[in-house]
Design an enzyme around this catalytic site. Structure first.
Site, PDB file in Angstrom:
ATOM      1  N   ASP A 201       0.818  -0.959  -0.090  1.00 43.97           N
ATOM      2  CA  ASP A 201       0.154  -0.112   0.104  1.00 43.97           C
ATOM      3  C   ASP A 201       0.861   1.293   0.000  1.00 43.97           C
ATOM      4  OD1 ASP A 201      -2.433   1.715   0.538  1.00 43.97           O
ATOM      5  OD2 ASP A 201      -3.337  -0.088   1.008  1.00 43.97           O
TER       6      ASP A 201
ATOM      7  N   HIS B 176      -2.726   3.059  -4.607  1.00 43.82           N
ATOM      8  CA  HIS B 176      -2.097   2.773  -3.452  1.00 43.82           C
ATOM      9  C   HIS B 176      -0.631   2.103  -3.677  1.00 43.82           C
ATOM     10  CE1 HIS B 176      -5.520   3.249  -0.897  1.00 43.82           C
ATOM     11  NE2 HIS B 176      -6.338   2.381  -1.639  1.00 43.82           N
TER      12      HIS B 176
ATOM     13  N   GLU C 189      -9.766   2.929  -5.425  1.00 48.17           N
ATOM     14  CA  GLU C 189      -9.110   4.060  -5.075  1.00 48.17           C
ATOM     15  C   GLU C 189      -8.045   4.757  -5.721  1.00 48.17           C
ATOM     16  OE1 GLU C 189     -10.784   4.067  -0.437  1.00 48.17           O
ATOM     17  OE2 GLU C 189      -8.795   3.213  -0.865  1.00 48.17           O
TER      18      GLU C 189
ATOM     19  N   TRP D 257     -17.093  -4.129  -2.043  1.00 47.49           N
ATOM     20  CA  TRP D 257     -16.796  -3.528  -0.864  1.00 47.49           C
ATOM     21  C   TRP D 257     -17.575  -2.392  -0.546  1.00 47.49           C
ATOM     22  CZ3 TRP D 257     -14.626   1.079   0.497  1.00 47.49           C
ATOM     23  CH2 TRP D 257     -13.784   1.860  -0.634  1.00 47.49           C
TER      24      TRP D 257
ATOM     25  N   TYR E 137     -16.561  -4.624   7.837  1.00 47.87           N
ATOM     26  CA  TYR E 137     -15.285  -3.990   8.248  1.00 47.87           C
ATOM     27  C   TYR E 137     -14.903  -4.083   9.706  1.00 47.87           C
ATOM     28  CZ  TYR E 137     -13.892  -2.510   3.343  1.00 47.87           C
ATOM     29  OH  TYR E 137     -13.378  -2.388   2.207  1.00 47.87           O
TER      30      TYR E 137
END
Length: 513
Positions: free
Chosen positions: A162, A233, A296, A363, A388
Site C-alpha cells: 500500500d 495505493h 481508489e 466492498w 469492516y
C-alpha cells in the site's frame, strides 16, 4: 446443556448421546487425513499412527460436499469420515471444542458421545489482514491463521502493499523493501486531525517467510490469497523506484491514511515491472486466486500528465478513467496466462471491460456485487457497511479510535451475504463473504485482537452455518463458552460490556460516521 450445544460455528446437525469416550494415546489416519490428525494430536497431546481409537478417513461418498465431514463418538471409538482434507481438519477443530482442551493438554482427555454431520454454507469464508499499513511480524500472522482455523474460515486475504508500506521481498528489486518497507512516522488517529508519532515503522517478509506462512495455513485448510494493489495505493513502490510514478520526483513512503494521489504511471515499462512482481507472487503463492487491488485510483496525476494523455490516445481510450481499467486488465490477463484468476475490488467493474474469470470483491456496498453476479462474474461479498472490523464497535465515546460506522457484534451476526434482490442462477456466483481487518488504527496484534474478536466469531457462523439455523439469541447463549476458548488462546478480544481500561485510547481522534 452438553458440549454439543456449545459448538461454534453452529454445525448442520449435532446430536448428543449417553456416555463419554476416554481418549487413548493414538490417533489413526490415512494418507489424506494425516495433516488433520497431526494437528489434533498436537492439540490434545497424542500421537499419530496408521490406526487408533480415534480414526480419520476420507470418503467423498459418505460426506459428499467439499469440506464436509461426519463425526461419530461412542464409548469405544471416534470415527471421522471427511469429504476431503479440509473436512478432516474441521472435524478435528470440532473434536477440540468437544474436548475443551484449549490449554496445555491434561493427562486425561474425554469426549462426549454423539454424532455431528457438518458442511459449510459457502466455499469462500475469508478474512483480510492488512499488514501494509502496520506490519505484523511472521509469528503474529501464524497466530492469526490459527485463530481463523479455529473458526473454520478458509481464506486469509493478505494485503501486502500500500502507500504506507511494501511487505513483499521481490528478487531483483531490493529497494521495494529497503526503501518502500519503511516510513519515517505514522499518524495516530484519523486525518486531518491526529498527531504524528515520530517513530519509524516498517518490516517485510522474506520469500522463505511467505512460503512458511503458506504452508502453515495449508496445514490448517486455509488458502492465502496475496494482494499487490495496483495502479493506486502504490506510493511505497514509487518511493522505492520514482520512475514508476508520474512526476519523476522523489516521494517518501506515505505517513498518513486515506486516498493518495500518487499512482503508478501507465508506461509499458511500469506495467512490465508489475508483471515481474506478480510473477514472483505466483511463484510463492499457490492460490488459484491472486489479488490485484484496483481500488481508489485518483485520476489527478494522469489528467495532468502529458505522457499519460499520449498513452491514452495511443491505446484508443476515450477517457482518462479508462486508463485505470486498462492497467488492471494487463495484470489480470498476465495472471490468466499463468493459470490464475484475479480478484479485484469492485471499482474495476466500472472502468472498462472486466476480463473473463475475474472475481469481484464488493466492498463499497452490495450493488456492485449484485450487478457482477447477474453479469456472470463470481463475487465475494465484503461490504464495509457490514463486515469492516476496523470500524467502531459501539457509539460509546470511549471506543478506541472510533472510525467508520458502528458495527456491533449483533450487527455482524445479522449480516446476510446473499442480497434480497439477487435471485435465480446468479446466486451461485456468490462464492461467499469476507471480513476486513484494515490496520491504519490497529498498530499491534493486541489491537487486531480487539477489533476482530468476538465479531469474527459471529461472522464465521454467518458464512459456515445454514442460514435457517442462524439464531442470534442462541449464538449469544453459546458465546460465553467460546469466549473462554479465546481466553485460553490468549486473545485480547473486546469484552461484551465494553473495552478494558488498557484497551482505551483517550485523546486519539477518530472519524465516526
Amino acid at each position: 446443556m452438553t458440549a454439543f450445544d456449545l459448538l461454534l460455528p453452529q454445525p448442520v446437525t449435532a446430536i448428543p448421546a449417553p456416555g463419554v469416550h476416554v481418549v487413548g494415546p493414538v490417533i489413526g489416519v490415512d494418507d489424506g487425513t494425516a495433516r488433520a490428525g497431526t494437528w489434533l494430536a498436537a492439540a490434545l497431546g497424542l500421537r499419530v499412527a496408521d490406526d487408533g481409537p480415534i480414526r480419520f478417513r476420507l470418503d467423498p461418498t459418505a460426506a459428499p460436499q467439499a469440506e464436509g465431514y461426519r463425526l461419530e463418538i461412542t464409548p469405544d471409538q471416534v470415527s471421522v469420515v471427511a469429504a476431503d482434507a479440509a473436512g478432516a481438519h474441521y472435524a478435528a477443530q470440532t473434536l477440540r471444542q468437544l474436548s475443551g482442551q484449549f490449554r496445555v493438554p491434561s493427562r486425561t482427555v474425554t469426549l462426549p458421545c454423539g454424532v455431528v454431520a457438518d458442511r459449510p454454507r459457502f466455499g469462500w469464508r475469508g478474512c483480510l489482514l492488512d499488514v501494509a499499513r502496520h506490519f505484523m511480524p511472521k509469528a503474529g500472522v501464524l497466530r492469526f491463521i490459527d485463530l481463523l482455523a479455529a473458526h473454520r474460515l478458509n481464506v486469509l486475504h493478505l494485503h501486502l502493499t500500500d502507500d504506507q508500506g511494501w511487505r513483499l521481498d521481490v528478487p531483483g528489486c531490493p529497494r521495494l523493501v529497503e526503501i518502500g518497507g519503511w516510513r519515517t512516522e505514522s499518524r495516530v488517529g484519523a486525518p486531518p486531525t491526529g498527531v504524528m508519532d515520530g517513530r519509524p515503522h516498517g518490516g517485510h517478509y522474506s520469500t522463505a517467510d511467505l512460503r512458511e506462512i503458506v504452508a502453515y495455513a495449508a496445514d490448517r485448510a486455509i488458502t492465502v490469497v496475496p494482494e499487490v494493489d495496483i495502479p493506486g495505493h502504490t506510493q511505497a513502490a514509487i518511493a522505492a523506484y520514482p520512475s514508476l510514478g508520474n512526476t519523476g520526483a522523489d516521494v517518501p513512503v506515505w505517513t498518513s491514511w486515506g486516498i493518495c494521489e500518487n499512482v503508478a504511471n501507465v508506461e509499458e515499462s511500469t506495467v512490465d515491472f508489475f508483471r515481474a512482481v506478480f510473477d514472483h507472487v505466483v511463484d510463492v503463492f499457490p492460490s488459484r486466486v491472486i489479488g490485484v487491488g484496483g481500488d481508489e485510483v485518483p485520476l489527478v496525476q494522469w489528467e495532468r500528465s502529458a505522457a499519460a494523455q499520449r498513452r491514452r490516445t495511443e491505446l484508443g481510450l476515450s477517457t482518462t478513467g479508462e486508463l485505470h481499467g486498462w492497467f488492471v486488465r494487463q495484470i489480470v490477463e498476465h495472471l490468466a496466462a499463468k493459470g490464475r484468476r484475479a480478484v479485484g475490488w469492485d471499482e474495476i467493474a466500472g472502468v472498462g471491460p472486466v476480463a473473463d474469470g475475474t472475481v469481484i470483491a464488493s466492498w463499497r456496498g452490495e450493488r456492485a456485487g449484485v450487478a457482477a453476479a447477474q453479469a456472470g462474474f463470481d463475487v465475494v461479498m465484503c461490504p464495509e457497511q457490514h463486515v469492516y472490523l476496523d470500524h467502531r464497535q459501539s457509539a460509546d465515546p470511549d471506543e478506541p479510535i472510533p472510525v467508520g460506522s458502528v458495527h456491533t457484534l449483533d450487527d455482524v451476526y445479522r449480516y446476510e451475504p446473499i442480497p434480497a434482490d439477487l435471485t435465480g442462477p446468479a446466486v451461485a456466483h456468490v462464492l461467499g463473504a469476507q471480513a476486513q481487518v484494515w490496520t491504519e488504527h490497529l498498530d499491534s496484534a493486541r489491537r487486531v485482537d480487539y477489533a476482530a474478536f468476538p465479531r469474527l466469531a459471529a461472522f464465521a457462523e454467518v458464512v459456515w452455518s445454514p442460514a435457517p439455523a442462524r439464531d442470534l439469541a442462541d449464538f449469544r447463549r453459546r458465546l460465553p463458552a467460546h469466549l473462554e476458548r479465546l481466553d485460553a488462546l490468549g486473545v485480547e478480544y473486546r469484552p461484551l460490556a465494553g473495552p478494558h481500561p488498557w484497551q482505551l485510547r483517550p485523546g486519539v481522534p477518530g472519524r465516526p460516521r
